[in-house]
Design a protein around this motif. Structure first.
Motif, PDB file in Angstrom:
ATOM      1  N   ALA A  98      17.645 -65.259 -12.781  1.00 45.66           N
ATOM      2  CA  ALA A  98      18.675 -64.112 -12.301  1.00 45.66           C
ATOM      3  C   ALA A  98      17.942 -62.880 -11.510  1.00 45.66           C
ATOM      4  O   ALA A  98      16.896 -62.672 -11.985  1.00 45.66           O
ATOM      5  CB  ALA A  98      19.263 -63.612 -13.645  1.00 45.66           C
ATOM      6  N   PRO A  99      18.746 -62.427 -10.823  1.00 40.98           N
ATOM      7  CA  PRO A  99      18.290 -61.279 -10.168  1.00 40.98           C
ATOM      8  C   PRO A  99      18.393 -59.844 -10.967  1.00 40.98           C
ATOM      9  O   PRO A  99      19.206 -59.833 -11.910  1.00 40.98           O
ATOM     10  CB  PRO A  99      19.133 -61.295  -8.612  1.00 40.98           C
ATOM     11  CG  PRO A  99      20.615 -61.713  -9.402  1.00 40.98           C
ATOM     12  CD  PRO A  99      20.080 -62.520 -10.242  1.00 40.98           C
ATOM     13  N   THR A 100      17.691 -59.033 -10.502  1.00 37.28           N
ATOM     14  CA  THR A 100      17.711 -57.709 -10.954  1.00 37.28           C
ATOM     15  C   THR A 100      18.788 -56.824 -10.256  1.00 37.28           C
ATOM     16  O   THR A 100      18.669 -56.908  -8.959  1.00 37.28           O
ATOM     17  CB  THR A 100      16.685 -57.064 -11.261  1.00 37.28           C
ATOM     18  OG1 THR A 100      15.630 -57.563 -12.221  1.00 37.28           O
ATOM     19  CG2 THR A 100      16.759 -55.660 -11.787  1.00 37.28           C
ATOM     20  N   MET A 101      19.710 -56.188 -10.984  1.00 34.86           N
ATOM     21  CA  MET A 101      20.663 -55.284 -10.211  1.00 34.86           C
ATOM     22  C   MET A 101      19.979 -53.628 -10.273  1.00 34.86           C
ATOM     23  O   MET A 101      19.729 -53.270 -11.306  1.00 34.86           O
ATOM     24  CB  MET A 101      21.991 -55.229 -10.614  1.00 34.86           C
ATOM     25  CG  MET A 101      23.022 -54.157 -10.294  1.00 34.86           C
ATOM     26  SD  MET A 101      24.597 -54.272 -10.640  1.00 34.86           S
ATOM     27  CE  MET A 101      24.447 -53.917 -12.167  1.00 34.86           C
ATOM     28  N   VAL A 102      19.744 -53.090  -9.154  1.00 35.02           N
ATOM     29  CA  VAL A 102      19.299 -51.638  -9.214  1.00 35.02           C
ATOM     30  C   VAL A 102      20.624 -50.730  -8.841  1.00 35.02           C
ATOM     31  O   VAL A 102      21.036 -50.805  -7.736  1.00 35.02           O
ATOM     32  CB  VAL A 102      18.249 -51.350  -8.117  1.00 35.02           C
ATOM     33  CG1 VAL A 102      17.820 -50.154  -8.366  1.00 35.02           C
ATOM     34  CG2 VAL A 102      17.219 -52.520  -8.399  1.00 35.02           C
ATOM     35  N   LEU A 103      20.778 -49.862  -9.736  1.00 36.11           N
ATOM     36  CA  LEU A 103      21.594 -48.720  -9.413  1.00 36.11           C
ATOM     37  C   LEU A 103      21.115 -47.509  -8.848  1.00 36.11           C
ATOM     38  O   LEU A 103      20.174 -47.135  -9.409  1.00 36.11           O
ATOM     39  CB  LEU A 103      22.466 -48.372 -10.543  1.00 36.11           C
ATOM     40  CG  LEU A 103      23.102 -49.554 -11.697  1.00 36.11           C
ATOM     41  CD1 LEU A 103      23.986 -49.081 -12.813  1.00 36.11           C
ATOM     42  CD2 LEU A 103      24.209 -50.217 -10.583  1.00 36.11           C
ATOM     43  N   PHE A 104      21.679 -47.169  -7.773  1.00 36.48           N
ATOM     44  CA  PHE A 104      20.913 -45.807  -7.234  1.00 36.48           C
ATOM     45  C   PHE A 104      21.990 -44.874  -6.734  1.00 36.48           C
ATOM     46  O   PHE A 104      23.230 -45.249  -6.635  1.00 36.48           O
ATOM     47  CB  PHE A 104      19.954 -46.277  -6.021  1.00 36.48           C
ATOM     48  CG  PHE A 104      20.725 -46.751  -4.748  1.00 36.48           C
ATOM     49  CD1 PHE A 104      20.973 -45.888  -3.789  1.00 36.48           C
ATOM     50  CD2 PHE A 104      21.051 -48.098  -4.686  1.00 36.48           C
ATOM     51  CE1 PHE A 104      21.344 -46.296  -2.579  1.00 36.48           C
ATOM     52  CE2 PHE A 104      21.716 -48.465  -3.501  1.00 36.48           C
ATOM     53  CZ  PHE A 104      22.000 -47.534  -2.559  1.00 36.48           C
ATOM     54  N   SER A 105      21.602 -43.678  -6.405  1.00 39.12           N
ATOM     55  CA  SER A 105      22.272 -42.648  -5.897  1.00 39.12           C
ATOM     56  C   SER A 105      21.848 -42.238  -4.588  1.00 39.12           C
ATOM     57  O   SER A 105      20.595 -41.878  -4.679  1.00 39.12           O
ATOM     58  CB  SER A 105      22.759 -41.769  -6.954  1.00 39.12           C
ATOM     59  OG  SER A 105      21.537 -40.956  -7.443  1.00 39.12           O
ATOM     60  N   GLY A 106      22.454 -42.204  -3.569  1.00 46.83           N
ATOM     61  CA  GLY A 106      21.900 -41.584  -2.242  1.00 46.83           C
ATOM     62  C   GLY A 106      21.225 -42.507  -1.569  1.00 46.83           C
ATOM     63  O   GLY A 106      21.640 -42.873  -0.375  1.00 46.83           O
TER      64      GLY A 106
END
Length: 309
Positions: free
Chosen positions: A129-137
Motif C-alpha cells: 500500500a502507498p503512504t498518504m502525506v498530508l501537507f499544508s501549503g
C-alpha cells in the motif's frame, strides 16, 4: 458515503504545519509526478481474473517492453511486501486525528487498501500500500517540491500520494464538485497511479516519454490518467458492493470527473481549449472511464492503451 465508524489507515504521514518548499494534480499539473496510490477482500466478491495479465495492459507491457509485470509486484529490494505493508511514517511524524476531514481521508485510504489487497490476493499476489502525506501549503517529495496550488499528486519515486486537504474546498467552490464521494474519487485516482506504478505502467511511460515529442507525451499522459480514473472506478464498484455508497454518490464522482476535464478547465481559465495540450482527458472521457471501472469492477475494462479513448 457511510464512512463513519470504519477502519482508518495508519499509512499516513501528517506534515501539516511543517512547511516545505513547488507539481502535478488530479486536474491541473499532472496527476502524478515523475522523479527529477473493514476486512473486505475482493476475492470473496469474485469476478477478477486479470491481475496476472491485466488483459491488453499486461500484454502491452510484456511484448512491447522488457518488463515482467509479475516481477514488478516485488519490492525494490527484491523482497515481497506483506499485504497492506508500506513505508512506515518518518520518525517524529505524528498522525493527527483531530478533524473530520483527516478521518475521512484516512478511511478512504483504508478502503482502497482493502480493495486493492483483495484484487492482488485473488491472483496470489501481495499489495504494498502507498503512504498518504498530508501537507499544508507546500511539500517536498522524492519528485521535488510541490505547492497546494498543484492539487493532489502521486510520486512514484517514493510511492506516496500527497494532498493538501484544502483542495477539497477548492474542488467544491471553484470546480463545482461537491460531496464526499467526489472527494473520495480524488484519492482513489491517486491510488490508481500507485497501482499503475506497481504493474509497470508508470515506469514504462517514464522511459517512453524521454524520446517523445511534447504532443505525443501529452497524448500518452491522457491514456495514463484515464486508466487511473478507471482504476478509481473499480474501487467505487467494490465500495458499492460493501453498501457504503448512498443515493447520489455516483453522480458526485461523475460530476467531479467532468469538472476537472482538460477542456472544462481550459474554458474556465482561458476561455478556449487547446486539445493538443490536454494531458488528463476531456470531461466526457474522464467520466466515461471512471464509469467503466465502476460498472465492471474488472481490470481488463481499463485498457486505455488500445484503440480510441
Amino acid at each position: 458515503m457511510r464512512w463513519q465508524g470504519r477502519r482508518q489507515s495508519d499509512n499516513v504521514e501528517d506534515q501539516r504545519g511543517e512547511g516545505g518548499g513547488f507539481p502535478g494534480g488530479i486536474g491541473r499539473g499532472g496527476g502524478f509526478r515523475l522523479p527529477g496510490g473493514s476486512g473486505f477482500r475482493t476475492a470473496r466478491g469474485g469476478g477478477f481474473s486479470g491481475i496476472v495479465i491485466l488483459a491488453a495492459i499486461f500484454l502491452f507491457l510484456k511484448f512491447c517492453t522488457s518488463i515482467d509485470p509479475m516481477q514488478i509486484l516485488v519490492g525494490e529490494d527484491g523482497g515481497q511486501l506483506a499485504p497492506g505493508q508500506s513505508q512506515a511514517p518518518s520518525s517524529g511524524t505524528s498522525v493527527k486525528n483531530d478533524d473530520q476531514m483527516t478521518q475521512f481521508a484516512r478511511t478512504v485510504l483504508a478502503e482502497t487498501e482493502d480493495v486493492w489487497s483483495g484484487i492482488f490476493q485473488a491472483e496470489g499476489q501481495q499489495y504494498p500500500a502507498p503512504t498518504m502525506v498530508l501537507f499544508s501549503g507546500q511539500v517536498r517529495s522524492a519528485c521535488g517540491f510541490a505547492s497546494a496550488a498543484s492539487g493532489p499528486f502521486y510520486c512514484p519515486g517514493d510511492k506516496k500520494l500527497y494532498i493538501d486537504l484544502s483542495f477539497y474546498d477548492e474542488l467544491e467552490q471553484k470546480f463545482g464538485a461537491s460531496g464526499d464521494f467526489a472527494q473520495a474519487y480524488v484519492l482513489a485516482h491517486e491510488v490508481g497511479h500507485h497501482v499503475q506504478n506497481l504493474i509497470g505502467v508508470l515506469p514504462k511511460f517514464n522511459a517512453m516519454r524521454q524520446n517523445m515529442s511534447q504532443a505525443d507525451a501529452n497524448s500518452m499522459s491522457v491514456r495514463v490518467e484515464l486508466q487511473a480514473d478507471c482504476f478509481a472506478g473499480i474501487w467505487g464498484h467494490f465500495t458499492k458492493q460493501q453498501g457504503i455508497l448512498e443515493a447520489g454518490d455516483l453522480e458526485e464522482a461523475l460530476n467531479a470527473a467532468q469538472q476537472i476535464g482538460d477542456d472544462n478547465i481550459q474554458r474556465r481559465t482561458q476561455g478556449y481549449v487547446v486539445p493538443e495540450s490536454f494531458n488528463h482527458g476531456t470531461s466526457a472521457q474522464r467520466a466515461n472511464w471512471f464509469k467503466r471501472g465502476f460498472d465492471s469492477g474488472k481490470l481488463e475494462s481499463c485498457d486505455t492503451f488500445s484503440g480510441n479513448i
